[in-house]
Design a protein around this motif. Sequence first.
Motif, short mmCIF file in Angstrom:
data_model
loop_
_atom_site.label_atom_id
_atom_site.label_comp_id
_atom_site.label_asym_id
_atom_site.label_seq_id
_atom_site.Cartn_x
_atom_site.Cartn_y
_atom_site.Cartn_z
N GLN A 30 3.10 4.35 -2.82
CA GLN A 30 4.03 4.26 -3.99
C GLN A 30 5.49 3.71 -3.75
O GLN A 30 5.84 4.08 -2.63
N GLU A 36 0.83 -1.17 0.23
CA GLU A 36 0.07 -0.15 0.07
C GLU A 36 0.98 1.33 0.03
O GLU A 36 1.74 1.59 0.81
N TYR A 51 -1.64 -4.17 -12.29
CA TYR A 51 -1.82 -3.30 -13.49
C TYR A 51 -0.53 -2.90 -14.35
O TYR A 51 -0.47 -1.89 -14.53
N ARG A 69 -3.92 0.06 -2.48
CA ARG A 69 -4.07 1.40 -3.05
C ARG A 69 -2.88 2.02 -3.41
O ARG A 69 -2.05 2.67 -2.58
N VAL A 70 -2.61 1.65 -4.67
CA VAL A 70 -1.44 2.30 -5.31
C VAL A 70 -1.78 2.56 -6.62
O VAL A 70 -2.32 2.09 -7.30
N GLU A 71 -1.28 4.09 -7.18
CA GLU A 71 -1.46 4.50 -8.33
C GLU A 71 -0.73 3.83 -9.46
O GLU A 71 -1.27 3.38 -10.62
N ARG A 72 0.65 3.38 -9.32
CA ARG A 72 1.60 2.89 -9.98
C ARG A 72 2.28 1.82 -9.53
O ARG A 72 3.01 2.35 -8.47
#
Length: 481
Positions: A243, A241, A290, A267-270
């Motif tokens: 970046q 969780e 992703y 919950r990680v954008e990238r």
Amino acid sequence: MSLEEVAESYLHDLINRGLVQINELSLDGNLKSCKVHDRVHEICVREAIKGNALCVINDNHAPKSSHWLSCQTSHWPITQASYGNCTLDDIRSVLIFGKDVYYSKCRLAYPCLKLLRVLDLSFLKWSRSMPSEITDLVHLRYLSLSTIGSLHELQFLKLKNLLTLIVTSWMEKCPLHLRCDILGLPQLRDLRVDKRCSQYLPCLVKENLQTLYWLKIASSDDEKPNFRMVPNLKELGIYIEGQLEPSYLESLVYLHRLEKLKVEVGRVERFCLPTSFPPNLKKLTLRHTYLPWKEMDTIGRLRHLEVLKVKDFAFCGSKWEPSKQGFRKLKALLISRSNLKYWNTSFNHFPVLERLVLRYCWELKQIEIYCSFFTTLKLIVFECCYSSLVTSANKISSGRPLRVRKIGTKVEMPNNESSEDESVESSNELSVRKLKEKVSKSLNAFKELKRKGVLVGSWLKLIRPSLMNKFSIVFMSSCIG
């Protein structure tokens, strides 16, 4: 050989003798779970009870002194009245299977439990903190709990002899809160806790630890995890969780004995793949990462990788063209929930692949498998995929030792192949539909027999034994009525 390897060899010996049956195989074809035949189970229980090694406590059997207690009642069976006169050497293992035991009635402070080695309370849904006297059972080797809330008050470090600790939450919306020093237990070999339970790597080297699920990594602002502190890990689950920089997990390379790695992202954008992987990694699972399909080339360079599972959009994109020099030892591949549309495989791709499983690949309509697969591929499993994908695989398997198994299919709408309103029929729906068809045929036969004056008992003989389950009996009875 390690203790686990010796135990596995004994288990396979029992399987070869027919005393134990294989219940489930893993993706790579290895043993995942096993069972015994009902008759064998009856003999084992009878002989164990006769030798005073086992006591099965249920509504028909009263509690008595024994090394192993199997508790299958809705009330807490260990009381002062039932075990007040037991000696210290009597009870060594307690396994609870009753699911409605009221937590306030559970007491573990009796003298007969002081030498307890195994305590499994995982079937009990505790709604508050566990009994504090659990940590007084200092001889415990195995402890399994299921609860919600906080366990900060439990002094786990008192359990100096504990080898295996399993703590889970039975309600997803109520995560657990554990102490962060559990890995300080000196003899601990196997730790399994929920993903969101914060655990940090120990400051001192722990050579005994072999299994760790899950290690939570919150953000790159903290100090980088030093996996040199757990050099003998064989299985590891990492929940991320926040970046992370690609070099944040670079110390994974020091886990020379690690064979199984799971990485799940919250919950990680990238997310970026680690710059280095354990050198002897054999099994890798990625979930919610992703990543673009081109990152598969990095994984393909893992020299000893045999099993790869990519789940819940671990990789995104419509096209995947594998590298010709990758996946030299990969034997099993699972892709679950992906938006992949085009997958082109050619010569030198996956040279030793034996098992391929595709689940919920809703966009993939056809897969091109060339001759490089024919000598090694043994099984393809499709679950809720397009029927055209199943058809293409059946053409490939024609005349070759390749099994194609489908579990439900995603069927194209008639006269409109591009429609987005395609329906997915689950395996349960298929089973019910087929069952109704078979029962309908049997009912027609019954009407014909009834017209000829044949009794209903003769009609029942026409029904296959496999259909005589609860559903078919109720369904047929309602039709006859």
